[in-house]
Design an enzyme around this catalytic site. Structure first.
Site, PDB file in Angstrom:
ATOM      1  N   TYR A 140      15.841  29.463   9.777  1.00 50.98           N
ATOM      2  CA  TYR A 140      14.633  30.129  10.287  1.00 50.98           C
ATOM      3  C   TYR A 140      14.534  30.070  11.806  1.00 50.98           C
ATOM      4  O   TYR A 140      14.855  29.039  12.415  1.00 50.98           O
ATOM      5  CB  TYR A 140      13.389  29.450   9.722  1.00 50.98           C
ATOM      6  CG  TYR A 140      13.100  29.786   8.281  1.00 50.98           C
ATOM      7  CD1 TYR A 140      12.839  31.101   7.885  1.00 50.98           C
ATOM      8  CD2 TYR A 140      13.071  28.780   7.319  1.00 50.98           C
ATOM      9  CE1 TYR A 140      12.565  31.392   6.558  1.00 50.98           C
ATOM     10  CE2 TYR A 140      12.789  29.067   5.991  1.00 50.98           C
ATOM     11  CZ  TYR A 140      12.542  30.378   5.617  1.00 50.98           C
ATOM     12  OH  TYR A 140      12.260  30.671   4.310  1.00 50.98           O
ATOM     13  N   LYS A 183       0.847  -1.212   0.000  1.00 51.09           N
ATOM     14  CA  LYS A 183       0.000   0.000   0.000  1.00 51.09           C
ATOM     15  C   LYS A 183       0.874   1.252   0.000  1.00 51.09           C
ATOM     16  O   LYS A 183       2.088   1.160   0.236  1.00 51.09           O
ATOM     17  CB  LYS A 183      -0.904  -0.027   1.230  1.00 51.09           C
ATOM     18  CG  LYS A 183      -0.161  -0.015   2.567  1.00 51.09           C
ATOM     19  CD  LYS A 183      -1.057  -0.455   3.717  1.00 51.09           C
ATOM     20  CE  LYS A 183      -0.302  -0.440   5.048  1.00 51.09           C
ATOM     21  NZ  LYS A 183      -1.084  -1.070   6.123  1.00 51.09           N
TER      22      LYS A 183
HETATM   23  C1  LIG Z   1      -0.381  -2.049   6.814  1.00 54.43           C
HETATM   24  C2  LIG Z   1      -0.954  -3.341   7.193  1.00 54.43           C
HETATM   25  C3  LIG Z   1      -0.154  -4.487   7.284  1.00 54.43           C
HETATM   26  C4  LIG Z   1       1.349  -4.431   7.221  1.00 54.43           C
HETATM   27  O1  LIG Z   1       1.834  -3.919   8.443  1.00 54.43           O
HETATM   28  P1  LIG Z   1       3.395  -3.770   8.758  1.00 54.43           P
HETATM   29  O2  LIG Z   1       3.430  -3.309  10.158  1.00 54.43           O
HETATM   30  O3  LIG Z   1       3.907  -2.741   7.814  1.00 54.43           O
HETATM   31  O4  LIG Z   1       4.014  -5.091   8.538  1.00 54.43           O
HETATM   32  C5  LIG Z   1      -0.768  -5.705   7.482  1.00 54.43           C
HETATM   33  N1  LIG Z   1      -2.122  -5.790   7.621  1.00 54.43           N
HETATM   34  C6  LIG Z   1      -2.917  -4.689   7.584  1.00 54.43           C
HETATM   35  C7  LIG Z   1      -4.377  -4.849   7.785  1.00 54.43           C
HETATM   36  C8  LIG Z   1      -2.367  -3.437   7.389  1.00 54.43           C
HETATM   37  O5  LIG Z   1      -3.138  -2.353   7.375  1.00 54.43           O
END
Ligand SMILES: *Cc1c(COP(=O)(O)O)cnc(C)c1O
Length: 372
Positions: free
Chosen positions: A255, A39
């Site tokens: 800044y 994702k």
């Molecule tokens: C993002 C996600 C993962 C992966 O999690 P990590 O901590 O990056 O391994 C697995 N399952 C679901 C439902 C997620 O949202």
């Protein structure tokens, strides 16, 4: 050299390391299958090359958050199973059908919807909430669901899924509550394959492991679980030095005059900033250290605030001739991990990775290309 395209920095993604990390996790999850969570543009590293590489390594199942991401993943993994974690967006029903994207159903209402509008389609997963209180049927709803409910068949539900909230913290009491609840849900719906483990759960093993593991961050070299070393580093970020200037004790840089120099020295100005995902919170101020870059193996702490396109680093420890306009400084490498950068910015490696953005020149080591 980061700059033949005119970018301020180069982001190098080592797809061989990514594939190696996937194989390591696959070994840990065996005999169950290991999927990959890709994702948010493959955690910011580029969903297309990430999917191509993992598919070539043997990964057959991918998870993305959005149908749009599923369409891209499908282009590079024509034969894979692809799940959409954020579920079913009814107005995009044709996209799920056409690209064979399986929604992860997160409520009874959504189960109705998928059965009615997507039935006999790509299939689906059913998410049960075991303690995260985010998405998923409540345990009461899951246990009250008739395993022969025609909506499950019609929606093509083949996977039961839940998500652990604290698998990164080995002794958190929620871990036992969630693994036990998940086992109860699985016993109630025994016809479904089961998936609980994220990266942390995959590394924790034991009751987190079922038929399918869903690692994300560990694939990309991030730290998934306290006490467990990260797998191989996947990202290297190099940026160019634009200028080097002498600074005097009592002066400040950047800044807000946030940090006052304690001694005479030299600062190098780097061509990257918070618009490149190098979070503003990684800057330093009086009494508060920030992140650091590295030149020729020497750590060079950030000095003052991170600007939109510029960062100042202290190069006083390096010989004057070794840092000049055009010198390359590393911001992420095997030592300067995304987690270390995240810690300096009060956040986690996940946010550092997904913030990296599109301004860098990107190069990929070991891209297998489209092998379909
Ligand atoms: C993002 C996600 C993962 C992966 O999690 P990590 O901590 O990056 O391994 C697995 N399952 C679901 C439902 C997620 O949202």
């Amino acid at each position: 050299m980061p700059n033949e395209r005119g970018a301020g920095g180069r982001l190098t993604v080592d797809l061989d390391a990514l594939a190696t990390n996937w194989r390591t996790l696959e070994t840990r999850a065996a005999p169950g299958e290991t999927a990959a969570v890709v994702k948010a543009d493959g955690y910011g590293l580029g969903i297309a090359p990430v999917v191509r590489s993992l598919r070539a390594a043997g990964c057959k199942t991918f998870f993305v958050a959005l149908p749009e991401e599923g369409v891209t993943a499908r282009q590079h993994a024509p034969d894979a199973t692809i799940y959409i974690l954020n579920g079913f967006f009814a107005e995009a029903a044709e996209t799920y059908r056409q690209h064979r994207l399986r929604p992860v159903i997160g409520s009874l209402d959504e189960l109705d919807d998928v059965a009615r509008r997507l039935g006999e389609g790509p299939g689906a997963a059913l998410h049960v909430d075991t303690g995260m209180n985010r998405l998923g049927l409540s345990m009461e709803e899951a246990l009250a669901l008739d395993p022969a409910d025609p909506r499950l068949t019609r929606a093509g539900v083949g996977l039961l899924m839940s998500h652990p909230a604290c698998a990164d913290t080995p002794d958190h009491p929620l871990n036992a509550r969630q693994t036990e609840a998940f086992s109860a849900a699985k016993a109630h719906l025994p016809a479904l394959a089961a998936s609980l483990a994220n990266s942390a759960g995959t590394l924790a093993g034991g009751p987190f492991l079922h038929d399918l593991a869903r690692p994300g961050i560990a694939l990309y070299g991030g730290c998934a679980r306290s006490g467990e070393p990260s797998l191989r580093a996947v990202v290297r970020l190099e940026v160019r030095v634009l200028a080097v200037r002498a600074v005097k004790k009592g002066e400040s840089v950047g800044y807000g005059a946030a940090e006052t120099l304690k001694a005479d020295g030299r600062v190098a100005i780097l061509s990257a900033g918070y618009a490149d995902g190098l979070l503003r919170a990684a800057g330093s101020a009086d009494g508060h250290a920030g992140a650091a870059a590295m030149i020729a193996g020497t750590l060079c702490p950030f000095v003052g605030r991170v600007s939109m396109d510029l960062i100042a680093i202290d190069v006083s420890a390096l010989p004057e001739a070794s840092v000049t306009r055009g010198t390359i400084a590393e911001i992420l490498n095997e030592t300067l991990t995304v987690d270390r950068y995240g810690e300096a910015a009060g956040t986690i490696g996940y946010e550092v990775l997904t913030a990296l953005g599109s301004r860098y020149a990107r190069s990929y080591i070991g891209d297998p290309g489209d092998t379909r």
